[in-house]
Design a protein around this motif. Sequence first.
Motif, mmCIF file in Angstrom:
data_model
loop_
_atom_site.group_PDB
_atom_site.id
_atom_site.type_symbol
_atom_site.label_atom_id
_atom_site.label_comp_id
_atom_site.label_asym_id
_atom_site.label_seq_id
_atom_site.Cartn_x
_atom_site.Cartn_y
_atom_site.Cartn_z
ATOM 1 N N PRO A 11 0.849 -1.007 -0.040
ATOM 2 C CA PRO A 11 -0.003 0.210 -0.157
ATOM 3 C C PRO A 11 0.994 1.126 -0.043
ATOM 4 O O PRO A 11 1.712 1.380 0.779
ATOM 5 C CB PRO A 11 -0.735 -0.108 1.280
ATOM 6 N N THR B 237 -4.392 8.294 -3.067
ATOM 7 C CA THR B 237 -4.268 7.535 -2.032
ATOM 8 C C THR B 237 -4.366 5.819 -2.261
ATOM 9 O O THR B 237 -3.750 5.088 -1.646
ATOM 10 C CB THR B 237 -5.310 7.828 -0.887
ATOM 11 N N THR B 238 -5.618 5.731 -2.961
ATOM 12 C CA THR B 238 -5.658 4.426 -3.593
ATOM 13 C C THR B 238 -6.182 4.423 -4.866
ATOM 14 O O THR B 238 -6.333 5.565 -5.429
ATOM 15 C CB THR B 238 -6.713 3.470 -2.693
#
Length: 114
Positions: A30, A51-52
């Motif tokens: 991540p 962020t993602t």
Amino acid sequence: VQLQASGGGLVQAGGSLRLSCAISGSTVGPNGVSWHRQSPGKERELVASITTPGSTNYAPFAQGRFTISRDYADNTLYLQLNSLKPDDTGVYYCKYSALQRVYWGQGTLVTVSS
């Protein structure tokens, strides 16, 4: 992890630029990426972030004019700058965050003339 930013330059107001940030090294797991800028006489500020995958965030001044994107295949981060204004002048930095560690690129200068 190393980041190499490029694409800055001199442009007239209303013009466009595309900034790139090549990310190298171990980027498994991540992580988040973002662009920041530091204008003359001001503190460094967030421009946009991912962020993602598929989740982007923009500073109010960037909304509608700038677009952040990431090519996961070649691990490159982009920032498309449109409708540039003289106030957008500054050094633009890319940032990579993972496992509570932060890495910065060296910055690329954007100068917008009126």
